[in-house]
Design a protein around this motif. Structure first.
Motif, short mmCIF file in Angstrom:
data_model
loop_
_atom_site.label_atom_id
_atom_site.label_comp_id
_atom_site.label_asym_id
_atom_site.label_seq_id
_atom_site.Cartn_x
_atom_site.Cartn_y
_atom_site.Cartn_z
N GLY A 66 0.82 -1.15 -0.18
CA GLY A 66 0.36 0.25 -0.11
C GLY A 66 0.91 1.18 0.11
N LEU A 67 1.80 0.78 0.47
CA LEU A 67 2.80 2.29 1.44
C LEU A 67 3.09 2.11 -0.50
CD1 LEU A 67 4.14 5.00 2.42
CD2 LEU A 67 5.70 2.46 3.24
N PHE A 68 4.28 2.08 -1.54
CA PHE A 68 4.63 1.86 -2.21
C PHE A 68 3.77 2.41 -3.01
CE2 PHE A 68 5.23 0.09 -6.43
CZ PHE A 68 6.92 0.40 -6.59
N LEU A 69 2.55 1.74 -3.35
CA LEU A 69 1.26 2.46 -4.67
C LEU A 69 0.75 3.86 -4.25
CD1 LEU A 69 -0.82 -1.52 -4.82
CD2 LEU A 69 1.01 -0.24 -6.66
N MET A 70 0.83 3.92 -3.05
CA MET A 70 0.21 4.82 -2.86
C MET A 70 1.84 6.83 -3.09
SD MET A 70 -0.14 6.93 0.71
CE MET A 70 1.22 6.91 1.78
N LEU A 71 2.73 6.19 -3.00
CA LEU A 71 3.91 7.37 -3.41
C LEU A 71 4.80 7.24 -5.10
CD1 LEU A 71 6.49 5.73 -0.15
CD2 LEU A 71 4.60 7.72 -0.39
N PHE A 143 10.15 -5.32 8.34
CA PHE A 143 11.06 -3.82 7.85
C PHE A 143 12.02 -3.41 7.18
CE2 PHE A 143 14.20 -0.75 9.69
CZ PHE A 143 13.20 0.09 10.27
N ALA A 144 12.47 -4.29 6.91
CA ALA A 144 13.76 -4.39 5.85
C ALA A 144 13.65 -3.90 4.79
CB ALA A 144 14.43 -5.61 5.83
N VAL A 145 12.18 -4.47 3.68
CA VAL A 145 11.06 -4.65 2.64
C VAL A 145 11.02 -2.76 2.86
CG1 VAL A 145 9.44 -4.90 1.25
CG2 VAL A 145 10.37 -6.33 2.34
N LEU A 146 10.52 -2.09 4.58
CA LEU A 146 10.11 -1.38 4.28
C LEU A 146 11.20 -0.35 4.31
CD1 LEU A 146 8.10 1.61 5.30
CD2 LEU A 146 8.33 0.53 7.76
N CYS A 147 12.39 0.05 4.93
CA CYS A 147 13.57 0.91 4.36
C CYS A 147 13.50 0.70 3.17
CB CYS A 147 14.51 0.09 4.94
SG CYS A 147 14.27 0.04 7.39
N LEU A 148 13.41 -0.40 2.04
CA LEU A 148 13.78 -0.48 0.49
C LEU A 148 13.05 0.68 -0.15
CD1 LEU A 148 15.78 -1.39 -2.22
CD2 LEU A 148 13.97 -3.56 -1.98
N ILE A 149 11.60 0.48 0.31
CA ILE A 149 10.41 0.99 -0.27
C ILE A 149 10.40 2.81 0.30
CG2 ILE A 149 8.26 1.27 -0.52
CD1 ILE A 149 7.60 -1.91 -0.31
N ALA A 150 10.69 2.82 1.49
CA ALA A 150 11.30 4.07 2.12
C ALA A 150 12.36 5.06 1.52
CB ALA A 150 10.82 4.28 3.33
N ILE A 151 13.07 4.30 1.51
CA ILE A 151 14.38 4.67 0.97
C ILE A 151 14.23 4.69 -0.69
CG2 ILE A 151 16.61 4.93 0.60
CD1 ILE A 151 16.84 2.61 2.97
N ILE A 152 13.74 4.72 -0.77
CA ILE A 152 13.35 4.81 -3.28
C ILE A 152 12.75 6.40 -2.96
CG2 ILE A 152 13.12 3.67 -5.21
CD1 ILE A 152 14.60 1.60 -4.20
N MET A 153 11.59 5.27 -2.53
CA MET A 153 10.47 6.54 -2.90
C MET A 153 9.51 7.69 -2.36
SD MET A 153 9.27 4.48 -5.12
CE MET A 153 7.71 4.84 -5.74
N ILE A 154 10.31 7.61 -0.28
CA ILE A 154 10.18 8.95 -0.33
C ILE A 154 10.07 9.79 0.00
CG2 ILE A 154 9.83 10.28 2.86
CD1 ILE A 154 8.91 7.40 3.90
N PRO A 155 11.11 9.98 -0.83
CA PRO A 155 12.83 11.15 -1.49
C PRO A 155 12.07 11.51 -3.04
CG PRO A 155 14.01 9.80 -0.29
CD PRO A 155 12.99 8.81 -0.55
#
Length: 322
Positions: A66-71, A143-155
């Motif tokens: 959900g986070l990935f698709l939203m971002l 959490f490891a998957v979250l880190c990967l998604i967050a580091i790439i997509m949140i910026p």
């Protein structure tokens, strides 16, 4: 001068209207995978697809998906914005980013680390003061998957918001109305009000808009005083990234496999979370940054006129006659 960078490209008022329409279309296209995934998941569960808000849609999907698709929505908007700037306005990414000869990445990383440490410190202080308000939410694999998604997509998400509000609209409104206070006011208030759809508003009330609008003014002041987006890009990325990794709640815009989950009653720490950052922390940060980067002439940079440079017939970075 940063706002005056807009004069280096094609800057008729109608171009900004067309540009915004194209960006909105890009955002809508970017939302389609999110909506499609929700529809597919609901059909798999035997539910009838229906109109849902963002929080309900996120609850249907796995948090990381959900986070990935939203971002992804914001990433599509960012791509559309860059195309608008390049082909509709004939401006380069550097001209949209800074008035310096090149993008100053040291500024981006300095404020990123500074605000990352400060914001993480606030979360740890709140946890120390009221540990009963939090539960450990740490799941190593997720959490490891979250880190990967967050580091790439949140910026990408935060860059879209900064390039749109503090970049495209700040320059556009500035070159059209020939002043700096109006773009600062309009972009800051609009930035705050667009967060009105966030689930936090339902739980904390409209008072939370003080934080969003105040943050808009803080980011806008940084941009105008520093003559570039570098500081606002770094700050915004740190603010969203560290929060997404460290703490979540059932009523926040980001539903993540973070380290902690806030289970307190929404609004319990509203005074600290809303007013202290805007009226205490942000002014202190502006003071620190003003000393580090030797900001001067505050009145002119925040309230002065935007003067179109004389036409010289030179060739700009994109090979267009200016």
């Amino acid at each position: 001068m940063y706002v005056e960078q807009g004069f280096k490209g094609l800057h008729e008022w109608w171009r900004y209207i067309v540009g915004l329409v194209i960006v909105v279309i890009g955002v809508i296209i970017g939302q389609m995978p999110f909506g499609l995934a929700v529809i597919i998941k609901m059909k798999m569960m035997g539910d009838t697809p229906q109109q849902l808000d963002q929080t309900q849609m996120l609850a249907i999907l796995d948090s990381n998906l959900g986070l990935f698709l939203m971002l992804l929505t914001f990433a599509a908007g960012l791509g559309a914005l860059f195309l608008v700037v390049k082909f509709l306005h004939h401006l380069s990414l550097k001209q949209l980013t800074t008035s310096r000869p090149k993008i100053d990445w040291k500024r981006v990383f300095f404020i990123f680390l500074l605000w990352g440490i400060i914001s993480s410190g606030f979360i740890l202080i709140e946890y120390w003061m009221a540990p009963e308000d939090y539960v450990l939410n740490f799941k190593p694999l997720q959490f490891a998957v979250l880190c990967l998604i967050a580091i790439i997509m949140i910026p990408l998400q935060t860059a879209f918001e900064e390039y749109l509000f503090r970049g495209y609209l700040m320059q556009g409104i500035g070159v059209i109305f020939k002043n700096k206070w109006l773009p600062l006011l309009i972009t800051s208030v609009t930035f705050g009000l667009l967060h009105i759809a966030n689930p936090e508003v339902d739980k904390l009330g409209y008072t939370i808009l003080v934080y969003y609008i105040g943050t808009g003014f803080f980011l806008g002041i940084m941009t105008l005083m520093d003559e570039g987006l570098e500081l606002s890009l770094g700050f915004h990325a740190a603010n969203n990234l560290f929060t997404a990794l460290l703490v979540t709640a059932d009523w926040t815009a980001f539903q993540t496999y973070s380290v902690l989950k806030d289970v307190s009653e929404p609004g319990k720490t509203g005074l600290f979370e809303i007013f202290i950052p805007v009226f205490v922390v942000f002014p202190i940060l502006l003071f620190i940054l003003s000393k580090r980067y030797k900001w001067t002439n505050w009145k002119d940079k925040l309230f002065g006129q935007v003067i179109e440079p004389q036409q010289t017939g030179s060739i700009d970075e994109l090979g267009q006659s200016t």
